[in-house]
Design an enzyme around this catalytic site. Structure first.
Site, mmCIF file in Angstrom:
data_model
loop_
_atom_site.group_PDB
_atom_site.id
_atom_site.type_symbol
_atom_site.label_atom_id
_atom_site.label_comp_id
_atom_site.label_asym_id
_atom_site.label_seq_id
_atom_site.Cartn_x
_atom_site.Cartn_y
_atom_site.Cartn_z
ATOM 1 N N LEU A 215 114.473 5.584 -30.059
ATOM 2 C CA LEU A 215 115.049 5.725 -31.371
ATOM 3 C C LEU A 215 116.609 6.179 -31.093
ATOM 4 C CD1 LEU A 215 112.174 7.516 -32.866
ATOM 5 C CD2 LEU A 215 112.877 5.330 -33.686
ATOM 6 N N PRO A 216 117.329 5.954 -32.202
ATOM 7 C CA PRO A 216 118.753 6.145 -31.959
ATOM 8 C C PRO A 216 119.030 7.845 -31.062
ATOM 9 C CG PRO A 216 118.637 5.039 -33.966
ATOM 10 C CD PRO A 216 117.043 5.644 -33.493
ATOM 11 N N THR B 275 117.925 8.666 -25.966
ATOM 12 C CA THR B 275 118.909 9.718 -25.514
ATOM 13 C C THR B 275 118.924 10.714 -26.366
ATOM 14 O OG1 THR B 275 119.735 8.196 -24.192
ATOM 15 C CG2 THR B 275 121.138 9.929 -24.366
ATOM 16 N N LYS C 206 120.449 12.452 -17.886
ATOM 17 C CA LYS C 206 120.836 11.183 -18.733
ATOM 18 C C LYS C 206 122.285 11.549 -19.482
ATOM 19 C CE LYS C 206 121.289 7.477 -21.172
ATOM 20 N NZ LYS C 206 121.354 6.237 -20.516
ATOM 21 N N LYS D 54 127.857 9.122 -29.126
ATOM 22 C CA LYS D 54 126.894 10.122 -29.450
ATOM 23 C C LYS D 54 126.488 10.966 -28.082
ATOM 24 C CE LYS D 54 122.572 9.019 -28.574
ATOM 25 N NZ LYS D 54 121.275 8.520 -28.362
HETATM 26 P P1 NAD Z 1 119.170 0.410 -31.325
HETATM 27 O O1 NAD Z 1 120.119 1.103 -32.613
HETATM 28 O O2 NAD Z 1 119.463 -0.974 -31.038
HETATM 29 O O3 NAD Z 1 117.849 0.507 -31.948
HETATM 30 C C1 NAD Z 1 117.098 1.709 -32.500
HETATM 31 C C2 NAD Z 1 116.109 1.151 -33.377
HETATM 32 O O4 NAD Z 1 115.569 2.406 -33.987
HETATM 33 C C3 NAD Z 1 116.448 0.196 -34.371
HETATM 34 O O5 NAD Z 1 116.094 -0.998 -34.513
HETATM 35 C C4 NAD Z 1 116.228 1.090 -35.746
HETATM 36 O O6 NAD Z 1 115.898 0.476 -36.785
HETATM 37 C C5 NAD Z 1 115.067 1.778 -35.309
HETATM 38 N N1 NAD Z 1 114.769 3.030 -35.990
HETATM 39 C C6 NAD Z 1 115.581 4.280 -36.431
HETATM 40 N N2 NAD Z 1 115.045 4.964 -37.221
HETATM 41 C C7 NAD Z 1 113.708 4.568 -37.089
HETATM 42 C C8 NAD Z 1 112.336 5.180 -37.657
HETATM 43 N N3 NAD Z 1 112.535 6.531 -38.237
HETATM 44 N N4 NAD Z 1 111.237 4.601 -37.367
HETATM 45 C C9 NAD Z 1 111.336 3.284 -36.897
HETATM 46 N N5 NAD Z 1 112.238 2.820 -36.452
HETATM 47 C C10 NAD Z 1 113.754 3.332 -36.602
HETATM 48 O O7 NAD Z 1 119.598 1.303 -30.305
HETATM 49 P P2 NAD Z 1 119.318 0.996 -28.811
HETATM 50 O O8 NAD Z 1 120.554 0.531 -28.193
HETATM 51 O O9 NAD Z 1 118.139 0.332 -28.530
HETATM 52 O O10 NAD Z 1 119.099 2.597 -28.364
HETATM 53 C C11 NAD Z 1 117.810 3.275 -28.452
HETATM 54 C C12 NAD Z 1 117.962 4.520 -27.793
HETATM 55 O O11 NAD Z 1 118.384 4.182 -26.259
HETATM 56 C C13 NAD Z 1 119.286 5.486 -27.905
HETATM 57 O O12 NAD Z 1 119.062 6.687 -27.988
HETATM 58 C C14 NAD Z 1 120.357 5.011 -26.764
HETATM 59 O O13 NAD Z 1 121.227 5.940 -26.543
HETATM 60 C C15 NAD Z 1 119.614 4.642 -25.737
HETATM 61 N N6 NAD Z 1 119.870 3.993 -24.704
HETATM 62 C C16 NAD Z 1 120.441 2.890 -24.846
HETATM 63 C C17 NAD Z 1 120.960 1.882 -23.819
HETATM 64 C C18 NAD Z 1 121.774 0.627 -24.362
HETATM 65 O O14 NAD Z 1 122.254 -0.229 -23.346
HETATM 66 N N7 NAD Z 1 121.525 0.066 -25.652
HETATM 67 C C19 NAD Z 1 120.839 2.445 -22.772
HETATM 68 C C20 NAD Z 1 120.167 3.444 -22.348
HETATM 69 C C21 NAD Z 1 119.687 4.203 -23.470
#
Ligand code: NAD
Length: 296
Positions: free
Chosen positions: A66-67, A95, A170, A245
């Site tokens: 999740l975000p 994260t 992280k 963030k």
């Molecule tokens: P994203 O915004 O693409 O995905 C997050 C998903 O969570 C969304 O699809 C959203 O609809 C869903 N969501 C939010 N609240 C929800 C709830 N209550 N119930 C169900 N679903 C819900 O984000 P992302 O890029 O996939 O990143 C996710 C996590 O991974 C973050 O914490 C980010 O910091 C970390 N991260 C991302 C990357 C990257 O390259 N994108 C790399 C490493 C770590």
């Protein structure tokens, strides 16, 4: 009988990770607030659930991606604690701040569940390819079982320490990433102004001391690394708002711990400015376009 996994959060990262779990033959009950994300999950072998609680019911393993910490706490409060079956393994790959996993781990211990924070590095490409690096915070005795769950999504699984330690690792890693991406973007912008062919600069710096992940795996200059978000107008990947963030988390942690992190602070300010330009939803390497004076 195959394992049943609840996978909650199917965004840029979660979608590929859930798909890799489904490929092992596990039943993956997937949930996201986005209908598009659920549709995509069904196409890659997951079983869409209509609520997070429905996904969690009967699961042996619950994975969240999740975000931020606030979303993780909400999903645990609304859907996990009252629906998860005894003995389940709970893993949060988002994260977050360090306190979120520590609080959830304490609650899990009271209720008799095993919990790990297991944030990742490797980006969307790594998530899709099952090539993520996991930084795990969990009790030492639980690590072998948690490692086994993460393997189908991983190129490396490393225990950082007790719950919260994965997030500490992280936060420090992403401070390096935020700073190094700005340095690479500034170098491309300067190379261009100096009349140096960006492709030549890439070739030279990739084999010189400027070499780093931001340059060679995730080049912000389009056309150099096929999988980099710069080749798709900085869509997908790792959103600027997410990088902001993480840099805020690093600054908050540094202030509390009394650590000196001036470059991390500067990176946070620059990403905050980029975010106010309206680039929050674009990949963080769009920093290059902004430094080149383009609209973002
Ligand atoms: P994203 O915004 O693409 O995905 C997050 C998903 O969570 C969304 O699809 C959203 O609809 C869903 N969501 C939010 N609240 C929800 C709830 N209550 N119930 C169900 N679903 C819900 O984000 P992302 O890029 O996939 O990143 C996710 C996590 O991974 C973050 O914490 C980010 O910091 C970390 N991260 C991302 C990357 C990257 O390259 N994108 C790399 C490493 C770590």
């Amino acid at each position: 009988m195959s394992k049943r996994i609840a996978f909650i959060g199917l965004g840029n990262m979660g979608a590929g990770m859930a798909a890799n779990q489904a490929k092992t033959g596990a039943t993956v009950a997937a949930f996201d607030l986005s209908a598009d994300a659920l549709k995509h999950a069904a196409e890659v072998g997951c079983t869409p659930a209509t609520t997070a609680a429905e996904a969690v019911a009967g699961a042996d393993i619950v994975i969240t991606m999740l975000p931020a910490g606030v979303h993780v706490r909400k999903v645990y409060a609304d859907a996990v604690w009252d629906n998860v079956k005894p003995g389940a393994i709970l893993i949060d790959c988002s994260t977050t701040d360090v306190d979120t996993p520590r609080d959830i781990a304490a609650e899990a211990k009271k209720r008799g569940f095993r919990f790990a924070d297991a944030p990742v590095s490797g980006g969307q490409t790594g998530a899709e390819a099952g090539q993520l690096a996991f930084m795990v915070g969990c009790a030492e005795a639980d690590f072998a079982d948690i490692d086994a769950v993460l393997q189908p999504m991983a190129k490396a699984v490393i225990r950082a320490g007790d719950p919260g330690a994965g997030q500490a690792a992280k936060i420090c890693n992403n401070m390096v990433l935020g700073v190094s991406m700005i340095a690479v973007c500034e170098a491309f912008a300067l190379a261009e102004k100096l009349g140096l062919d960006p492709e030549r600069f890439f070739e030279i710096s990739s084999k010189s001391s400027g070499q780093c992940w931001s340059l060679t795996t995730y080049s912000p200059w389009p056309g150099l690394v096929p999988t980099a978000p710069s080749n798709r107008d900085y869509q997908g990947g790792f959103a600027t708002a997410m990088m902001l963030k993480d840099l805020k988390l690093a600054q908050e942690a540094a202030a509390r711990a009394g650590a000196s992190t001036p470059m991390g602070g500067m990176a946070e300010s620059l990403y905050a400015l980029l975010n106010t330009q309206g680039a929050g939803g674009r990949d963080f390497s769009v920093m290059l376009e902004w430094l080149r004076g383009k609209e973002v």
